[in-house]
Motif scaffolding. Structure first.
Motif, mmCIF file in Angstrom:
data_model
loop_
_atom_site.group_PDB
_atom_site.id
_atom_site.type_symbol
_atom_site.label_atom_id
_atom_site.label_comp_id
_atom_site.label_asym_id
_atom_site.label_seq_id
_atom_site.Cartn_x
_atom_site.Cartn_y
_atom_site.Cartn_z
ATOM 1 N N ALA A 21 -23.745 -44.496 -38.478
ATOM 2 C CA ALA A 21 -23.539 -42.808 -38.346
ATOM 3 C C ALA A 21 -24.309 -42.130 -39.507
ATOM 4 C CB ALA A 21 -22.102 -42.523 -38.809
ATOM 5 N N THR A 22 -24.835 -42.859 -40.378
ATOM 6 C CA THR A 22 -25.567 -42.518 -41.429
ATOM 7 C C THR A 22 -27.340 -42.644 -41.391
ATOM 8 O OG1 THR A 22 -25.449 -44.332 -42.881
ATOM 9 C CG2 THR A 22 -23.824 -42.640 -43.214
ATOM 10 N N LEU A 23 -27.626 -43.304 -40.206
ATOM 11 C CA LEU A 23 -28.874 -43.580 -39.809
ATOM 12 C C LEU A 23 -29.686 -42.312 -39.626
ATOM 13 C CD1 LEU A 23 -28.746 -46.975 -37.681
ATOM 14 C CD2 LEU A 23 -29.289 -46.748 -40.183
ATOM 15 N N GLY A 24 -30.999 -42.491 -40.019
ATOM 16 C CA GLY A 24 -31.853 -41.136 -39.285
ATOM 17 C C GLY A 24 -32.000 -41.154 -37.963
ATOM 18 N N PRO A 25 -32.881 -40.220 -37.474
ATOM 19 C CA PRO A 25 -33.112 -40.267 -36.029
ATOM 20 C C PRO A 25 -34.339 -41.369 -35.680
ATOM 21 C CG PRO A 25 -34.342 -38.386 -37.191
ATOM 22 C CD PRO A 25 -33.183 -39.035 -38.302
ATOM 23 N N ASP A 26 -34.974 -41.845 -36.575
ATOM 24 C CA ASP A 26 -35.702 -43.210 -36.278
ATOM 25 C C ASP A 26 -35.147 -44.481 -36.320
ATOM 26 O OD1 ASP A 26 -35.589 -43.246 -39.073
ATOM 27 O OD2 ASP A 26 -37.810 -43.191 -39.240
ATOM 28 N N GLY A 27 -33.874 -44.629 -36.769
ATOM 29 C CA GLY A 27 -33.211 -45.506 -36.854
ATOM 30 C C GLY A 27 -33.129 -46.170 -38.388
ATOM 31 N N HIS A 28 -33.928 -45.515 -39.220
ATOM 32 C CA HIS A 28 -33.903 -46.069 -40.585
ATOM 33 C C HIS A 28 -32.798 -45.530 -41.318
ATOM 34 C CE1 HIS A 28 -37.357 -48.290 -41.132
ATOM 35 N NE2 HIS A 28 -38.464 -47.498 -40.658
#
Length: 281
Positions: A62-69
């Motif tokens: 849930a805390t990942l950014g839109p790029d998956g990082h």
């Protein structure tokens, strides 16, 4: 996009630490991923660069950014540029890592620099990782992370056709760059960066022509190839990314003697040098 360098440089000196046991199961899975053979018995020497599979931050989905990082602003600085890549690094090996060791990683942010590139501002973050195990110094690694702006079309950096094709090395091995290889390596390294497994995202959002082969995977293949050719692990290994390689187009790992060292590189079939490396003993 203007970056507040003074604010970002406040992250210099920040540290992060983690530990994890290197199990026989992890080594077995790495061998299977790379189509390699090797011992998985406790006490045996572990494959070079397997530490990239260990001590990775367990960030909630849930805390990942839109790029998956993972979102920035924790250990890594909150660089206001959307694209993040591993540009290169250098490793000094002190002692072999052994299966069954409890591995400890202490990471320190050493420098943050902003430069102007062909496609806009670039922010370079230098992280040094200190790896120990059972009281032994195993290796010291400098990692160069680069942040860049987003692009709405394929640009010169992503389209290496204008660069000359890479030469074939005296020592050369072909690698099948399949989506399955990329997925398995992402799983082993707990890497959720979407450019390596999410084709609609990588083509529609980041505008690459296909899934991107991991830089650290290429570095691992080159380091292990250097060890195989010389019969022993190098004392120093450095690498730098020059161009991307995409899944679906096979690539080769290459090596040439350079005095007592080896010059190594990767390149897709008919493509330019993608990663260049040097191993020294």
């Amino acid at each position: 996009m203007e970056l507040n360098l003074d604010h970002l440089r406040g992250w210099i000196g920040r540290e992060e630490a983690a530990s994890e046991m290197l199990t026989s199961a992890l080594v077995e899975r790495l061998h299977a991923t790379l189509d390699h053979e090797g011992s998985t018995e406790p006490g045996a020497k572990a494959p070079l660069l397997i530490h990239h599979c260990l001590c990775q931050p367990a960030v909630s989905t849930a805390t990942l950014g839109p790029d998956g990082h993972p979102r920035r602003g924790g250990f890594l600085p909150p660089v206001a540029l959307p694209r993040r890549m591993w540009a290169g690094g250098a490793i000094t090996f002190h002692a072999p890592l052994r299966i069954g060791d409890t591995v400890c990683r202490r990471s320190v942010i050493d420098d943050i620099v902003v430069k102007e590139g062909r496609t806009g501002p670039l922010c370079f973050v230098t992280v040094t990782h200190h790896i120990t195990a059972e009281g032994r110094d195993i290796l010291t690694e400098r990692q160069d992370i680069v942040y860049r702006d987003a692009n709405t079309k394929v640009d010169e950096e992503k389209e290496p056709a204008s660069a000359p094709p890479a030469p074939g090395g005296r020592n050369r091995r072909q690698i099948i760059a399949s989506p399955v290889l990329l997925f398995r390596y992402s799983a082993l390294t707990f890497n959720s960066h979407r450019i390596h497994y999410d084709e609609p995202y990588v083509t529609g959002v980041e505008h690459y022509p296909g899934l991107v082969v991991h830089g650290p995977l290429q570095a691992m293949l080159l380091a292990q190839y250097a060890e195989e050719l010389k019969g022993r692990a190098p004392a120093q290994f450095s690498f730098r990314s020059a161009a991307p390689i995409f899944a679906g187009v096979d690539f080769a790992i290459n090596a040439e003697e350079d005095g007592d060292a080896l010059r190594l590189w990767t390149a897709s079939t008919g493509g330019p040098i993608a990663m260049e490396a040097r191993a020294e003993w």
